[in-house]
Design a protein around this motif. Structure first.
Motif: not given
Length: 455
Positions: A262-263, A265-267, A270, A400
């Motif tokens: 998930e981290e 995917q979020k990066d 961006k 989160d």
């Protein structure tokens, strides 16, 4: 199977009447009585623990034994939740309680009270002495200790002193001194300031009453005073603990990989927007490529951890079910039992099908284990859904992050079965309860006069 001790003529008469009262109930009424008895005993145990810790309450049993069944508001009571889990909570509760009251097994207070939202109904129930006796007889619960017998708390500490003999054991607490030094005459332990050693009277009490305590307190692993090997070896328990630990490690790895995915995917999100300038665009393209690579690697790790967790669940389920069957049958024992459990675990690594656990004759155990197995096999279905207050929430406990994808239904049910079975076989408690040592006939006036009732 479980061997009952021989009691006095009066005890046998009471047990016969209690068994007859239980047999006269239908399955639904027996379920209600079992749930109410569990709540009654939980409150009694909690109060005994508070008293042992120095928090005394002189409220009479006629007051604290009342159990809340229905309370004002939408919140379910613990009794209602327990009945819902057993699929017997519905509008017929009133008639069931009335029938149990007519049989003299419970007392009922059904009242209408004023609340902020108007009038509301409350129902309280108290088990009678006959009701508690009926449940103990029907569910094969161990009888109560007699005068001169130690409590489970005191017996567990005497076992520690026996194991350490002739060395001393550091045991803090005023209650230990009262139970083993001050109340018995002669004392079962000697020493002070928390350092105790078993006395000759304590050794004699252990040798003569060990078989009786094995029936009363099967959860306490007390070695045979004659030196006979323990049928539930320590190596077996360590093996089961390692198998259970493998499940926890695999789930922890699954959570870690899912969070990293998930981290990543979020990066990656961006750096997907177009950037002005060749330098900026190239830099963000590199960051995007790295985030996508991290996400792909984390996803692969999560899948690997998931497969390892499934294999660990299968191994553990087959292992504890094999240990359960051996506990019921009383064989094999010792190293042979450990080898049989490990062989069953290895053979079941790739299969979710486990043999049906046999009936053991203990109501509370058979009910829980057979229900869990029936749910796994698909032979047990609920008549009605759980109340909305007990429906699982889809929200994650994390703010989160989301939860990893759950296992499929069969794996989850297999894990539930393994947890249920393990709760009874761990430490050899079920085996000791089903196959206690033969007890000598108790004299009509109770056990040997080795001291007064101890705490």
């Amino acid at each position: 199977m479980r061997q009952a001790g021989i009691g006095t003529g009066r005890e046998q008469l009471v047990a016969t009447k209690a068994q007859a009262a239980w047999d006269a109930l239908n399955a639904r009424q027996q379920t209600y009585m079992t749930v109410l008895y569990d709540h009654d005993q939980a409150e009694e145990t909690a109060r005994a623990q508070d008293a042992a810790a120095g928090y005394y309450d002189d409220t009479p049993a006629s007051v604290w034994r009342w159990i809340d069944v229905v309370t004002p508001g939408a919140k379910l009571t613990s009794v209602q939740r327990a009945l819902a889990l057993r699929d017997v909570r519905d509008d017929g509760a009133g008639s069931t309680l009335q029938a149990l009251q007519r049989y003299g097994l419970i007392e009922v207070r059904d009242e209408v009270v004023e609340t902020r939202r108007g009038k509301s109904r409350t129902v309280k129930v108290k088990l009678t002495r006959a009701g508690r006796a009926a449940v103990r007889a029907g569910t094969k619960e161990p009888g109560r200790r007699r005068a001169g017998e130690l409590s489970e708390y005191a017996w567990e500490r005497l076992v520690r002193l026996w194991k350490a003999d002739p060395a001393t054991v550091r045991i803090w607490g005023f209650n230990t001194r009262v139970a083993l030094v001050e109340r018995p005459s002669p004392p079962y332990a000697e020493g002070r300031d928390g350092d105790y050693r078993i006395s000759e009277a304590g050794r004699e009490h252990y040798r003569t009453r060990w078989a009786r305590y094995a029936v009363l307190y099967p959860d306490v692993a007390a070695p045979d005073p004659e030196g006979a090997p323990e049928p539930w070896p320590a190596e077996l328990q360590r093996t089961l603990d390692r198998m259970k630990g493998a499940i926890e490690l695999a789930h922890r790895a699954q959570w870690t990989a899912h969070r990293r995915w998930e981290e990543a995917q979020k990066d990656a999100g961006k750096h997907t927007a177009p950037r002005e300038g060749e330098t900026e665009a190239g830099w963000h393209a590199l960051l995007l490529e790295q985030a996508q690579a991290r996400a792909a690697l984390a996803l692969a790790h999560r899948e690997q951890a998931t497969q390892e967790a499934i294999a660990a669940i299968r191994r553990y389920a087959h292992a504890v079910c094999a240990a359960y069957t051996a506990s019921v049958e009383g064989r094999p024992a010792g190293a042979d039992l450990t080898a049989a459990v490990v062989a069953a675990a290895d053979a079941g690594r790739d299969s979710a099908k486990v043999p049906k656990p046999p009936l053991c004759g203990l109501h509370r155990v058979d009910t829980a284990v057979q229900e869990a197995y029936g749910t796994l096999a698909g032979t047990r279905t609920r008549k009605r859904p759980l109340p909305k207050q007990m429906q699982p929430s889809a929200r994650s406990v994390w703010k989160d992050f989301t939860d990893p994808p759950p296992h499929d239904l069969v794996v989850r049910r297999l894990q539930d079965l393994s947890w249920t079975v393990a709760s009874y076989v761990d430490g050899g408690a079920l085996r000791r309860e089903l196959h206690p040592p033969a007890m000598p006939d108790a004299p009509a006036d109770g056990p040997p006069a080795a001291g007064v009732t101890t705490g």
